[in-house]
Scaffold this motif. Structure first.
Motif, PDB file in Angstrom:
ATOM      1  N   SER A 166       0.851  -1.194   0.000  1.00  0.00           N
ATOM      2  CA  SER A 166       0.000   0.000   0.000  1.00  0.00           C
ATOM      3  C   SER A 166       0.879   1.234   0.000  1.00  0.00           C
ATOM      4  O   SER A 166       2.105   1.155   0.185  1.00  0.00           O
ATOM      5  N   ASP A 167       0.260   2.388  -0.204  1.00  0.00           N
ATOM      6  CA  ASP A 167       1.022   3.620  -0.194  1.00  0.00           C
ATOM      7  C   ASP A 167       1.636   3.915   1.155  1.00  0.00           C
ATOM      8  O   ASP A 167       2.636   4.616   1.269  1.00  0.00           O
ATOM      9  N   SER A 168       1.047   3.340   2.244  1.00  0.00           N
ATOM     10  CA  SER A 168       1.624   3.557   3.576  1.00  0.00           C
ATOM     11  C   SER A 168       2.924   2.790   3.752  1.00  0.00           C
ATOM     12  O   SER A 168       3.746   3.131   4.613  1.00  0.00           O
ATOM     13  N   ASP A 169       3.110   1.706   2.944  1.00  0.00           N
ATOM     14  CA  ASP A 169       4.350   0.925   3.033  1.00  0.00           C
ATOM     15  C   ASP A 169       5.474   1.547   2.215  1.00  0.00           C
ATOM     16  O   ASP A 169       6.621   1.138   2.343  1.00  0.00           O
ATOM     17  N   ALA A 170       5.104   2.508   1.345  1.00  0.00           N
ATOM     18  CA  ALA A 170       6.108   3.091   0.457  1.00  0.00           C
ATOM     19  C   ALA A 170       6.865   4.186   1.180  1.00  0.00           C
ATOM     20  O   ALA A 170       6.323   4.937   1.987  1.00  0.00           O
ATOM     21  N   SER A 171       8.179   4.231   0.871  1.00  0.00           N
ATOM     22  CA  SER A 171       9.049   5.267   1.422  1.00  0.00           C
ATOM     23  C   SER A 171       9.823   5.849   0.252  1.00  0.00           C
ATOM     24  O   SER A 171      10.584   5.163  -0.417  1.00  0.00           O
ATOM     25  N   LYS A 186      11.830   7.800  -7.260  1.00  0.00           N
ATOM     26  CA  LYS A 186      12.421   6.520  -6.797  1.00  0.00           C
ATOM     27  C   LYS A 186      11.972   6.240  -5.378  1.00  0.00           C
ATOM     28  O   LYS A 186      11.877   7.140  -4.542  1.00  0.00           O
ATOM     29  N   LEU A 187      11.688   4.964  -5.093  1.00  0.00           N
ATOM     30  CA  LEU A 187      11.313   4.504  -3.756  1.00  0.00           C
ATOM     31  C   LEU A 187      12.474   3.720  -3.128  1.00  0.00           C
ATOM     32  O   LEU A 187      13.325   3.170  -3.825  1.00  0.00           O
ATOM     33  N   ASN A 188      12.452   3.688  -1.830  1.00  0.00           N
ATOM     34  CA  ASN A 188      13.376   2.783  -1.137  1.00  0.00           C
ATOM     35  C   ASN A 188      12.892   1.357  -1.342  1.00  0.00           C
ATOM     36  O   ASN A 188      11.684   1.094  -1.366  1.00  0.00           O
ATOM     37  N   PRO A 189      13.840   0.384  -1.508  1.00  0.00           N
ATOM     38  CA  PRO A 189      13.407  -0.990  -1.769  1.00  0.00           C
ATOM     39  C   PRO A 189      12.541  -1.520  -0.630  1.00  0.00           C
ATOM     40  O   PRO A 189      12.723  -1.185   0.538  1.00  0.00           O
ATOM     41  N   PHE A 190      11.594  -2.391  -1.019  1.00  0.00           N
ATOM     42  CA  PHE A 190      10.757  -3.066  -0.028  1.00  0.00           C
ATOM     43  C   PHE A 190      11.526  -4.269   0.524  1.00  0.00           C
ATOM     44  O   PHE A 190      12.155  -5.024  -0.233  1.00  0.00           O
ATOM     45  N   PRO A 237      15.518  -7.644   0.093  1.00  0.00           N
ATOM     46  CA  PRO A 237      14.708  -6.769  -0.771  1.00  0.00           C
ATOM     47  C   PRO A 237      13.898  -7.583  -1.776  1.00  0.00           C
ATOM     48  O   PRO A 237      14.386  -8.592  -2.311  1.00  0.00           O
ATOM     49  N   VAL A 238      12.660  -7.144  -1.993  1.00  0.00           N
ATOM     50  CA  VAL A 238      11.753  -7.865  -2.893  1.00  0.00           C
ATOM     51  C   VAL A 238      11.132  -6.873  -3.871  1.00  0.00           C
ATOM     52  O   VAL A 238      11.165  -5.659  -3.686  1.00  0.00           O
ATOM     53  N   THR A 239      10.608  -7.437  -4.959  1.00  0.00           N
ATOM     54  CA  THR A 239       9.876  -6.635  -5.950  1.00  0.00           C
ATOM     55  C   THR A 239       8.441  -6.425  -5.477  1.00  0.00           C
ATOM     56  O   THR A 239       7.789  -7.367  -5.000  1.00  0.00           O
ATOM     57  N   GLY A 240       7.978  -5.180  -5.601  1.00  0.00           N
ATOM     58  CA  GLY A 240       6.629  -4.866  -5.102  1.00  0.00           C
ATOM     59  C   GLY A 240       5.743  -4.212  -6.155  1.00  0.00           C
ATOM     60  O   GLY A 240       6.227  -3.603  -7.103  1.00  0.00           O
ATOM     61  N   ILE A 241       4.495  -4.379  -5.952  1.00  0.00           N
ATOM     62  CA  ILE A 241       3.466  -3.710  -6.751  1.00  0.00           C
ATOM     63  C   ILE A 241       2.748  -2.738  -5.834  1.00  0.00           C
ATOM     64  O   ILE A 241       2.259  -3.133  -4.764  1.00  0.00           O
ATOM     65  N   VAL A 242       2.708  -1.481  -6.261  1.00  0.00           N
ATOM     66  CA  VAL A 242       2.131  -0.441  -5.420  1.00  0.00           C
ATOM     67  C   VAL A 242       0.917   0.172  -6.146  1.00  0.00           C
ATOM     68  O   VAL A 242       1.000   0.499  -7.345  1.00  0.00           O
ATOM     69  N   ASN A 243      -0.156   0.342  -5.392  1.00  0.00           N
ATOM     70  CA  ASN A 243      -1.346   1.069  -5.855  1.00  0.00           C
ATOM     71  C   ASN A 243      -1.401   2.366  -5.067  1.00  0.00           C
ATOM     72  O   ASN A 243      -1.504   2.352  -3.845  1.00  0.00           O
ATOM     73  N   LEU A 244      -1.357   3.479  -5.789  1.00  0.00           N
ATOM     74  CA  LEU A 244      -1.244   4.778  -5.150  1.00  0.00           C
ATOM     75  C   LEU A 244      -2.259   5.738  -5.769  1.00  0.00           C
ATOM     76  O   LEU A 244      -2.416   5.795  -6.981  1.00  0.00           O
TER      77      LEU A 244
END
Length: 287
Positions: free
Chosen positions: A205-210, A264-268, A274-281
């Motif tokens: 989620s967008d809350s997990d994104a940095s 650019k985001l910090n890696p999840f 670190p993993v590949t993520g899908i983000v809905n924002l």
């Protein structure tokens, strides 16, 4: 005349004496050969008895002794001794000087010989002292050499021990490095295995994104609207595969993708990997 008669009678007298002695020896031998021993008759007894032997001494006639008169020694007339020739007179003063000079020369020679003996003794003593010093110096040198050799041996032994310790420490370091390399390899392998296990994108989620670099959407449109953004974030935090909904204006959609792709985001991170993520924002765009 008398002297000549005596000289002629000497051989005749000696010849007669010699003949008489030979005759006496011949008579004695004949007497010994003609001595008869008495016959001894031994009766054979009925019984055997010890044999008795009687020794008979032969009778030997003593030879007659003929006295030989000593021959008088010839008288030799003594000749008179020649008188010594008179010696020439010798000067007494010259003789005394020669005697004194001879004594002085003999004394000087004796003193010279004595001095030579003393010098030879001193030379022998000096030579003996020098030999003793030389031998003592050689002994000291030998001891010093042995001491230096022992020090060199101890130093070589210490160097060898230090080299052995260094090699042992290097071996330990190498083994430790190899162990760390094996551990790193195992960790990398585990990480790769974990990354392979997490190769499928994970939804966030967008809350997990940095945000490492946040996008700027100001001036994107003259009207207020809300854009729904869906994008992919790789293991390094890069954004791709952007999908924009909430507007039918292709310019707005294209510009939103461009601005979002430059961010650019910090890696999840999951389980430390670190993993590949899908983000809905969803973002609200204000004109």
């Amino acid at each position: 005349m008398t002297e000549r008669t005596n000289k002629k009678s000497f051989p005749t007298l000696y010849t007669g004496t010699f003949i008489a002695v030979i005759a006496l020896h011949a008579i004695t031998g004949w007497a010994l050969a003609n001595v008869k021993t008495p016959d001894v008759t031994i009766a054979e007894p009925n019984e055997v008895s010890p044999l008795e032997i009687e020794m008979i001494t032969p009778i030997i006639k003593k030879p007659e002794v003929v006295e030989v008169q000593p021959t008088p020694e010839p008288v030799i007339e003594s000749k008179p001794k020649p008188k010594p020739e008179p010696k020439p007179p010798v000067k007494t003063q010259q003789t005394q000087q020669e005697v004194q000079a001879k004594k002085a020369a003999e004394q000087a020679l004796a003193e010279k010989q004595q001095q030579a003996i003393i010098n030879a003794q001193k030379q022998a003593e000096r030579q003996a002292q020098e030999n003793a010093k030389k031998q003592e110096q050689e002994r000291i040198n030998a001891q010093e050499l042995a001491k230096q050799q022992e020090i060199a041996r101890q130093q070589a032994l210490a160097r060898q021990q230090a080299e052995n310790e260094r090699l042992a420490q290097a071996e330990k370091t190498r083994e430790a490095a190899a162990e760390r390399a094996r551990a790193a390899q195992k960790a990398a392998q585990a990480k790769a295995e974990a990354a392979a296990a997490n190769s499928e994108p994970v939804s966030f989620s967008d809350s997990d994104a940095s945000w490492a670099r946040e996008p700027n959407f100001e001036g994107l449109t003259h009207e207020a609207l809300t854009l729904n953004l869906r994008f992919r974030v790789d293991k390094q935090g890069n954004i791709s595969n952007i999908t924009v909904t909430g507007s039918n204006d292709r310019r707005i959609i294209r510009e939103a993708k461009r601005r979002l792709g430059r961010s650019k985001l910090n890696p999840f991170i999951q389980n430390g990997v670190p993993v590949t993520g899908i983000v809905n924002l969803s973002i609200a765009v204000i004109s």
